[in-house]
Design a protein around this motif. Structure first.
Motif, PDB file in Angstrom:
ATOM      1  N   MET A  41      68.361  43.496 105.179  1.00  0.00           N
ATOM      2  CA  MET A  41      67.214  42.606 105.049  1.00  0.00           C
ATOM      3  C   MET A  41      67.687  41.166 105.250  1.00  0.00           C
ATOM      4  N   ASN A  42      67.214  40.555 106.305  1.00  0.00           N
ATOM      5  CA  ASN A  42      67.547  39.165 106.609  1.00  0.00           C
ATOM      6  C   ASN A  42      66.302  38.289 106.472  1.00  0.00           C
ATOM      7  N   SER A  43      66.521  36.990 106.398  1.00  0.00           N
ATOM      8  CA  SER A  43      65.424  36.017 106.322  1.00  0.00           C
ATOM      9  C   SER A  43      64.425  36.404 105.244  1.00  0.00           C
ATOM     10  N   LEU A  44      64.933  36.723 104.094  1.00  0.00           N
ATOM     11  CA  LEU A  44      64.078  37.208 103.016  1.00  0.00           C
ATOM     12  C   LEU A  44      63.105  36.137 102.555  1.00  0.00           C
ATOM     13  N   LYS A  45      61.917  36.601 102.181  1.00  0.00           N
ATOM     14  CA  LYS A  45      60.831  35.731 101.729  1.00  0.00           C
ATOM     15  C   LYS A  45      60.456  36.115 100.307  1.00  0.00           C
ATOM     16  N   PRO A  46      59.853  35.204  99.562  1.00  0.00           N
ATOM     17  CA  PRO A  46      59.411  35.564  98.203  1.00  0.00           C
ATOM     18  C   PRO A  46      58.491  36.787  98.184  1.00  0.00           C
ATOM     19  N   GLU A  47      57.696  36.965  99.218  1.00  0.00           N
ATOM     20  CA  GLU A  47      56.794  38.113  99.251  1.00  0.00           C
ATOM     21  C   GLU A  47      57.514  39.442  99.499  1.00  0.00           C
ATOM     22  N   ASP A  48      58.800  39.393  99.768  1.00  0.00           N
ATOM     23  CA  ASP A  48      59.589  40.624  99.855  1.00  0.00           C
ATOM     24  C   ASP A  48      60.026  41.125  98.475  1.00  0.00           C
ATOM     25  N   THR A  49      59.773  40.345  97.448  1.00  0.00           N
ATOM     26  CA  THR A  49      60.134  40.738  96.099  1.00  0.00           C
ATOM     27  C   THR A  49      59.400  42.011  95.711  1.00  0.00           C
ATOM     28  N   ALA A  50      60.156  43.016  95.300  1.00  0.00           N
ATOM     29  CA  ALA A  50      59.584  44.319  94.958  1.00  0.00           C
ATOM     30  C   ALA A  50      60.705  45.237  94.477  1.00  0.00           C
ATOM     31  N   VAL A  51      60.302  46.386  93.977  1.00  0.00           N
ATOM     32  CA  VAL A  51      61.249  47.477  93.768  1.00  0.00           C
ATOM     33  C   VAL A  51      61.265  48.298  95.054  1.00  0.00           C
ATOM     34  N   TYR A  52      62.444  48.510  95.586  1.00  0.00           N
ATOM     35  CA  TYR A  52      62.604  49.238  96.839  1.00  0.00           C
ATOM     36  C   TYR A  52      63.090  50.660  96.546  1.00  0.00           C
ATOM     37  N   TYR A  53      62.433  51.621  97.171  1.00  0.00           N
ATOM     38  CA  TYR A  53      62.750  53.035  97.003  1.00  0.00           C
ATOM     39  C   TYR A  53      63.132  53.645  98.345  1.00  0.00           C
ATOM     40  N   CYS A  54      64.104  54.536  98.326  1.00  0.00           N
ATOM     41  CA  CYS A  54      64.344  55.358  99.501  1.00  0.00           C
ATOM     42  C   CYS A  54      63.792  56.757  99.232  1.00  0.00           C
ATOM     43  N   ALA A  55      63.388  57.403 100.299  1.00  0.00           N
ATOM     44  CA  ALA A  55      62.784  58.723 100.192  1.00  0.00           C
ATOM     45  C   ALA A  55      63.083  59.509 101.450  1.00  0.00           C
ATOM     46  N   THR A  56      63.042  60.823 101.339  1.00  0.00           N
ATOM     47  CA  THR A  56      63.282  61.669 102.497  1.00  0.00           C
ATOM     48  C   THR A  56      62.330  62.847 102.509  1.00  0.00           C
TER      49      THR A  56
END
Length: 118
Positions: A82-97
């Motif tokens: 993740m580059n050029s991160l913005k405040p709106e990218d703030t979140a809990v990130y999950y991976c799934a398959t």
């Protein structure tokens, strides 16, 4: 099947992070996997997806050009750069398959918090 997401943290706007998703319990071949994110009070949203063999990456419009999804198939590990991160990218990130072709994302990691703030 178990997924373990890691790599989240606090970063300033414009900064970068790399999330990792370590999968275990079976071989994943070319099944699709994806990263999702969720903020309190909102639905979980798709961020990026790819097949475990590295084919067919796709991105949400909100992150295209800034985020890069990749896999290390032999190690059953996926990444989200993740580059050029913005405040709106703030979140809990999950991976799934998915564990069957055409099925749902039915195996999920525990989530890793990403906070973009100055």
């Amino acid at each position: 099947v178990q997924l373990q997401a890691s790599g989240g943290g606090l970063v300033q706007p414009g900064g970068s992070l790399r999330l990792s998703c370590a999968a275990s319990g079976r071989t994943f071949g070319s099944y699709p996997m994806a990263w999702f994110r969720q903020v309190p009070g909102k639905e979980r949203e798709f961020v990026a997806g790819i097949r475990w063999n590295g084919y067919a990456p796709k991105y949400a419009d909100s992150v295209r050009g800034r985020f890069t999804i990749s896999t290390e198939n032999a190690a059953n590990t996926a990444y989200l750069r993740m580059n050029s991160l913005k405040p709106e990218d703030t979140a809990v990130y999950y991976c799934a398959t998915q564990t069957s072709y055409g099925g749902p994302y039915n195996a999920w990691g525990q989530g890793t918090q990403v906070t973009v703030s100055s």
